[in-house]
Design an enzyme around this catalytic site. Structure first.
Site, PDB file in Angstrom:
ATOM      1  N   GLU C 151       0.826  -1.216   0.000  1.00  0.00           N
ATOM      2  CA  GLU C 151       0.000   0.000   0.000  1.00  0.00           C
ATOM      3  C   GLU C 151       0.859   1.265   0.000  1.00  0.00           C
ATOM      4  O   GLU C 151       0.753   2.116   0.905  1.00  0.00           O
ATOM      5  CB  GLU C 151      -0.973  -0.014   1.182  1.00  0.00           C
ATOM      6  CG  GLU C 151      -1.980  -1.148   1.085  1.00  0.00           C
ATOM      7  CD  GLU C 151      -3.069  -1.102   2.162  1.00  0.00           C
ATOM      8  OE1 GLU C 151      -2.848  -0.461   3.194  1.00  0.00           O
ATOM      9  OE2 GLU C 151      -4.120  -1.714   1.963  1.00  0.00           O
ATOM     10  N   GLU C 306      -6.602  -7.679  -1.222  1.00  0.00           N
ATOM     11  CA  GLU C 306      -7.140  -7.538   0.138  1.00  0.00           C
ATOM     12  C   GLU C 306      -8.593  -7.133   0.077  1.00  0.00           C
ATOM     13  O   GLU C 306      -8.956  -6.197  -0.643  1.00  0.00           O
ATOM     14  CB  GLU C 306      -6.399  -6.442   0.927  1.00  0.00           C
ATOM     15  CG  GLU C 306      -4.995  -6.750   1.316  1.00  0.00           C
ATOM     16  CD  GLU C 306      -4.414  -5.644   2.223  1.00  0.00           C
ATOM     17  OE1 GLU C 306      -5.207  -4.896   2.834  1.00  0.00           O
ATOM     18  OE2 GLU C 306      -3.192  -5.534   2.292  1.00  0.00           O
TER      19      GLU C 306
END
Lengths: 670, 670, 670
Positions: C151, C306
């Site tokens: 991320e 995710e």
């Protein structure tokens, strides 16, 4: 904890700041104090700069004169240690005493409380000041009480400077001994936060995202302890020369300080209380605060150290108190265990940041409603002081609410299941019990529950096994236990109690929690064109259906009776309120927050089963028993007629058919 | 203050930034300026980096060319001193010139105005720049006006850096002479803030809680003075070589600068005005701003230095001006005393932070409504310039409003009786007077009131005795005085006037104030299940009952007639509006803020008693007299038919039966 | 971009953080993974501190064991480079690695991602770590995919420290070569911002007012590039030893990273997706995000890296997913091109900041709805993996939306024509197309438009000529082009395209824009007593009248047909929607934002003219074609009966008359 009677009866007075006035005013002050029935004043709270106008030079002459004048006038003194606000010279000479925010902003002198509680420099100078004051006045005959510092942590409760970081590390090392233990407790395996030594640990300063929850909680605990350490340092200096009792003024439900720990250290619990006169919830909220103060002292009498005679100066709108409201709230304090009523401040200031905070002697002088009410109350308290049965008496309670600072700190952290207000949850229970005519004590988690018929544990989010086992024993020993949602979720290191949460209470309650399911926040209604449908709860025990808009969860009932169920979407039919019997005792679980009416229904069932005695319910009227006196206070805007046996001590009138006007008070004895 | 006619008639033009364009565009600019009737442009405002691209190297060749071109084209120049925005190299070489916020954040280069006004380094470089510009252009024949700096304090009005701290200390020492005098004035006996020397004093940097109110006020005063000092420094350099008048552009009701002091220093008052075209209050608010500008100059003509031809670029939504709205608002300025109409900016930028701010020559070029309206107005003003009676004429007013920066600063401080907006309170009076057909002057506290029939003092929170005594004399000499709530509460050191507030006005008004009692804030309605009941006021003078939701207080009438009373709860029956006669004169006290309708009723009584002349009231139409011209401006979205005697100067049509479309304007002479 | 099939079929699994658990749990994990059908887990994302507990000491033994266990259990591994969160020791040793905000606040260790992406120190340590990991595991047979960092930019996307300043200068010098070119591009002639050398340039730190827009945009571009540079550095290290594909997890419409550039560098696009289960817009918003992911990879299959099995932990209210909702949203991803479904995280944590984020194995264990749904989906995906036609297949689309990070960054800057949300504007088009039964691709500005029948360009605020010319060619070549307001306003340096904006599109569309005229913001309704009247738009093409409350402008139609006009005040009758025909093709201009219903009408006309095929519309049901499968997903709270030809792969039932319950899914083949 002594809770001793002070000033020979009900104490009455306020903060007295003579340094703001010329000596000719001091004489007038003492005369007016006598006229108003004042017998105790707090002196010196903000006097550091006057006592020590430059480093190491002390000037006590003016204070000698003030104390002698008060003594001559028969007014006793709560003498402050004056450490609450260092003078500007300290920060000029030692800038490192200044507090620093989590974002690195240094807070300057020029307001008050500009010091880091962990600063060794601050502590050294504070200690020297206290030594000088104690040395000079320990034997002064006017001395009734020591007032250590003032409103600890009110503005600076958490400091993130380097001195605080060093102190935090020492505190952590004392707690955990090894850095491995800290790593385990904090769960630093997550997000790569492992510490290789205590030297690497910092306060939870501004960070890219959510900080470690256990670090945050330990920093809250440390910050409360660190302020308490300052208190202890001053107390030790006092004790070395004086046996006069000590206090420091609490601030009600003040999040940064765990007053359960603090209350062990003071001789008298004292409190500052500033409910908003314009807020219709204030009478009940204030009652809750008074009950906490009594409970902190184990039931011993306490002092209302500060309230305002009229308006304060720090709200968006500073409402004046209604005629009689100051008196009514004062009697509320007395009825709930106070042995003294004091104000901030004696004479309203004409300069500075609090000049618009009302005083006992207002800007307008003595020909004012405020001064007349001050005089009236002083006279009444003087009369009541001579009567046995109220002064020093205890307040009986059959129900206790568990109140826990760890849970407060943890449940309001930034990465919780939902942003929730711990105090709102506790208040919802307190208000419902008050409305049911029940006086409540607060108890700490794991505290002694002996003698209570019912115990409520709302959102006891963080709890060690002993605290949960104490609740379990209470239920199994015949008590009625009520457990609110989000209880027993985390252990004291904030590790999850897996397997359905609740820990030892899982068996007590006969339920476990599969999943939290908080309802959507109302602002989502604006999106997508529709409203998120309201979650409801339904059951006879709450009188039918009710909203469950604040909280919901998937409860699995293993060995409990389901008293109410959720009633929306996938939650429909799942348990919302359960009860498990343990012989005489029982254990309830409440998986949502109820609105006042359904909560009243539920409590009716709970209290009846627990055989809790209740006072009659009169709309708008607060009834509390203390000693042999039943206090009746009309908080409503309309007159109310009482129909109670007995006689009103204040008027001598019969309590049967007695009319109480708005803010009216009766003290009824049979 | 000269207020001299500039550019030989009504000045017309705008900011001209040739450095943003290639020289070939400059020639086109001058042509278009001639086409549009432009006769004055402001040049060089943001040219520091172009004039001095690196330290000490000056490049004037481009500016020589621009000025010569303009001169040849018959366009006069308002030449800027270019000090408004230092180039990046200055902060790179001298980082200490950068401003610092109260929280310690340094503000960087890369936008504009990145300098501390107290920085000796900034001032040294600015002075050198001004000297160079003045040296070069003092004798240039194109020069009409000097434009010192630009929008002083617009983004950086208060700086908290160490240089500012040193300057603040010098300012305080000049004001108070001794630190004891400062301690008395600031009330440092409160909260242990005593200073032992001026060296300990700081700007009001971020602090744990409320900072000292007098420190804050003195810092506001200092900050205004410090910017003015920058202005004075530049003006002195100019005066040493040039007698051409100087100005600096004000920004209407700009809180950080006390323009009463500033107006003494400029030769021509000039103003930047950006009302929101989408805000229905804008026409009245703009009128109020124009009247302030006229009043600052003692009634002398002033310049509208900046307005936008269309939209601005810094609002949440940047509404375009309606067709005709720019013209209507320009005539509003002229009718209220302006002798020139200028814009920001001549040619709309294609790059930078203000490229979406409209220009006289828009992105779309000259085949646009905006350019056509610019041309039309230029032509009209050229024609009007040759006619005596309007250009240079005065605007008569029989009513004055006292406007006071000290009160503005103080009443909006953080520890006031209630968070209130000074400007909203003043506006409520101004708007009601405008609706009643009355032209208003603003006067400073203590200013000359000769010739006014009525004077309104709204929330003159801070006032010295002379200012209050001037109001008293006005009433006793036959004037009609109207005093709003929260007046005379504090002296200039922010010490309370005890004994009922109001000071000398207590006797003028025949009342004193026992206690403030602001109604509950509306958001409290959400708590406790009910609404806090609305406070009302009732009396014939306001036409019955009205809301008093913003303010209330306990007024004690000693020697005044009660014209209206409060009508809720404990306030019921207490005076809300009082009047005391003093022969021909009278003194009113208004203890709440009234909504427009009841305020109109009250004003009707006041103005009638004061024999104030009023213009007829035509819904949506503004009527103002200047010289021999009655301007009529239709701000409403519908056409309106006038029925007035006389002839419209613009069209030659009779004003009787004259239809004005939306945004229509008539200049009527009899 | 390979988009290769991973783990031998549909990948299924999640983040696995064994360092949080004792080794005995690892064995149980592998067993449960097998039970749940897990075949791929991401390991090591936050393991830096565990792998390198102190500087230069590496511990791989635990990870060896974990990988071997997984390999033995048949679970493949997406191995992280572990650089996402440096351990505390790094910042202790090198404080200069910490990120700094625009206000100068240093962000500390103690959460995650506490590093400056430009820090050479961070990069040196990160590189050494990656080298060690690659060296050790490049040949491990369990390795399926490399997971670089995590991320990127999630919490620290822009850093303003001195190292960032230096890197920004290098980036600028590489882009502009000369500082004069930078001055031209940034328009520094405005506001005296001229730079004399690159050394004077800074990041856009806190400044007195609006910072230079092009500086801001270049800093956005730089910040995205700088993170991508970190990625490239790691990838190069991996490639020197390993040919296993690499990815890094994207975050949908993540403003700080221009994923068009990023997608060129990854072998597999992977995405993290957390729509709010309580937000009724989530299904459509999530679909839009999935389509972006597919489009980033040029249509190649991607991974849902995710999602949450249930609730997350960082919202105000963390709603649980509804029964079946996780599965429904998983199939949505597959239908829109995903070849794998993974979760954060495998086993729900018991400590740290994300312990209340749900896991595949919840706190409550395996006897939970969440785990049962995880198991069910795993089983289904295993079965589907063996069937040709879905896995690896493409998703056809006839309509494209132009999505552009430059425009996103620029239009939301602080000095724009109006504060507008770029994503809201794009979403309004996407949602309307989805409702019309159309699958959409996203294309970058200037990207290949071959094969599309219609292209929508909403608010393409910033665009170079090639991008606008590509749109022009599309229309002239027979395509249907729809251009939204605020398109083509600025060139890539943010210089205005004068002469009516739109640049080359002015001719394509046959219109130019004279002036922006955004309607008043609703809160102005509160002032002045009235509501600002609503701007409307009217025309047959939108079915009559509609609101235009978000945007309006003065459109000049030169060579276009007017399809709808504005209908309020001065805008009345001016064009609002126009169309110009180009043979088979056409070009529409939409000068406002339409509400869903009028937009549906407009799209009906557009899509019909463009001969775009549409799926049937069933309220609440999403229909998407991938390969030979038509996925039907019921997002509504009510059961729906399908009436489609074919058979449901999941149940074998006929799709004619097939009832889908809430969250029900059918995969229909003919």
């Amino acid at each position: 904890m002594t809770g001793a009677v002070l000033a020979g009866g009900f104490a009455y007075g306020g903060d007295y700041n003579p340094e703001q006035w010329a000596p000719e005013v001091w004489r007038n002050d003492v005369e007016l104090m006598n006229r108003a029935g004042v017998n105790l004043v707090s002196v010196g709270i903000f006097s550091w700069a006057r006592i020590e106008p430059r480093e190491g030079e002390f000037d006590f002459a003016w204070l000698d004169e003030v104390l002698d004048l008060l003594h001559a006038g028969g007014v006793r003194v709560d003498l402050a240690t004056a450490t609450a606000s260092p003078p500007p010279w300290l920060a000029i000479a030692h800038p490192e005493v200044l507090p620093v925010t989590a974002e690195g902003v240094t807070l300057s002198s020029g307001s008050r409380q500009a010091y880091c509680p962990s600063s060794p420099v601050y502590r050294r100078y504070a200690a020297r000041l206290v030594e000088a004051i104690v040395e000079r006045y320990a034997d002064h005959p006017v001395l009734e009480l020591w007032h250590i510092n003032n409103e600890y942590g009110c503005h600076v409760s958490h400091c993130y400077c380097d001195a605080s970081a060093a102190a935090f590390r020492r505190w952590l090392e004392a707690k955990y001994t090894t850095v491995d233990a800290l790593n385990d407790a904090w769960g630093t395996a997550f997000w790569s936060q492992h510490y290789d030594s205590f030297d690497e640990v910092l306060p939870p300063r501004a960070a890219p995202t959510f900080r470690n929850p256990t670090q945050l909680l330990d920093f809250d605990r440390f910050s409360s302890d660190e302020l308490l350490d300052c208190f202890r340092m001053e107390k030790a200096i006092i004790r070395s020369r004086s046996s006069v009792p000590v206090t420091t003024n609490f601030m009600g439900f003040f999040k940064p300080a765990d007053y359960w720990a603090w209350a062990q250290e003071v001789d008298v619990v004292s409190d500052d209380s500033y409910p908003d006169p314009a807020d219709p919830r204030s009478p009940v909220y204030a009652a809750m605060q008074r009950d906490l103060m009594r409970s902190l002292g184990g039931g011993a009498p306490w002092l209302l150290m500060e309230q305002s005679p009229g308006a304060v100066n720090w709200r968006e709108r500073n409402a004046a108190k209604l005629p009689g409201q100051m008196r009514a709230w004062s009697y509320q304090s007395i009825a709930r265990g106070a042995d003294g009523i004091l104000f901030f401040q004696w004479r309203q200031a004409v300069a500075g940041a609090e000049k618009f905070h009302s005083g006992m002697v207002p800007h307008g002088g003595t020909d004012t409603r405020v001064f007349r009410e001050v005089e009236q109350l002083g006279g009444e308290l003087r009369a009541l002081s001579t009567r046995p049965g109220l002064l020093g008496a205890r307040v009986p309670a059959q129900v206790a609410i568990v109140f826990d600072w760890d849970s407060w700190w943890a449940v309001e952290q930034e990465a919780s299941p939902a942003r929730t207000s711990y105090l709102e949850e506790v208040f919802s229970w307190y208000a419902a019990l008050a409305a049911a005519g029940v006086t409540v004590d607060f108890v700490r988690a794991g505290g002694d529950l002996t003698g209570y018929r019912a115990v409520v544990a709302p959102t006891l989010f963080v709890a060690g096994d002993p605290a949960l086992e104490a609740l379990d024993r209470f239920a199994r020993d015949g008590g009625t236990l009520v457990v609110g949602f989000l209880t027993g979720v985390l252990d004291p290191h904030l590790h999850v109690r897996t397997g359905g949460y609740l820990g030892p209470l899982r068996d007590t309650l006969g339920v476990w929690i599969e999943e939290f399911a908080p309802p959507a926040a109302p602002d989502l209604a604006a999106t997508g064109g529709g409203e998120p449908p309201a979650v409801a709860v339904r059951g006879d025990v709450i009188g039918g259906a009710a909203s469950a808009a604040q909280w919901a969860e998937y409860v699995r009932a293993e060995a409990a009776e389901v008293e109410a169920v959720f009633d929306h979407g996938p939650l429909s039919g799942h348990p919302a309120i359960t009860r498990r019997s343990h012989g005489e005792g029982s254990a309830w679980y409440i998986a949502t927050r109820l609105d006042p009416e359904p909560l009243a229904r539920l409590l009716d069932a709970v209290l009846t089963a627990a055989s809790v005695e209740r006072r009659p319910s009169i709309a708008g009227v607060e009834l509390v028993q203390r000693g042999d006196v039943l206090a009746a206070i009309n908080h409503s805007p309309s007159p109310v007629t009482l129909d109670l046996p007995g006689t009103d001590l204040l008027t001598g009138a019969s309590a049967t058919g007695l009319e109480l006007g708005p803010q009216g008070v009766a003290l009824i004895v049979e």
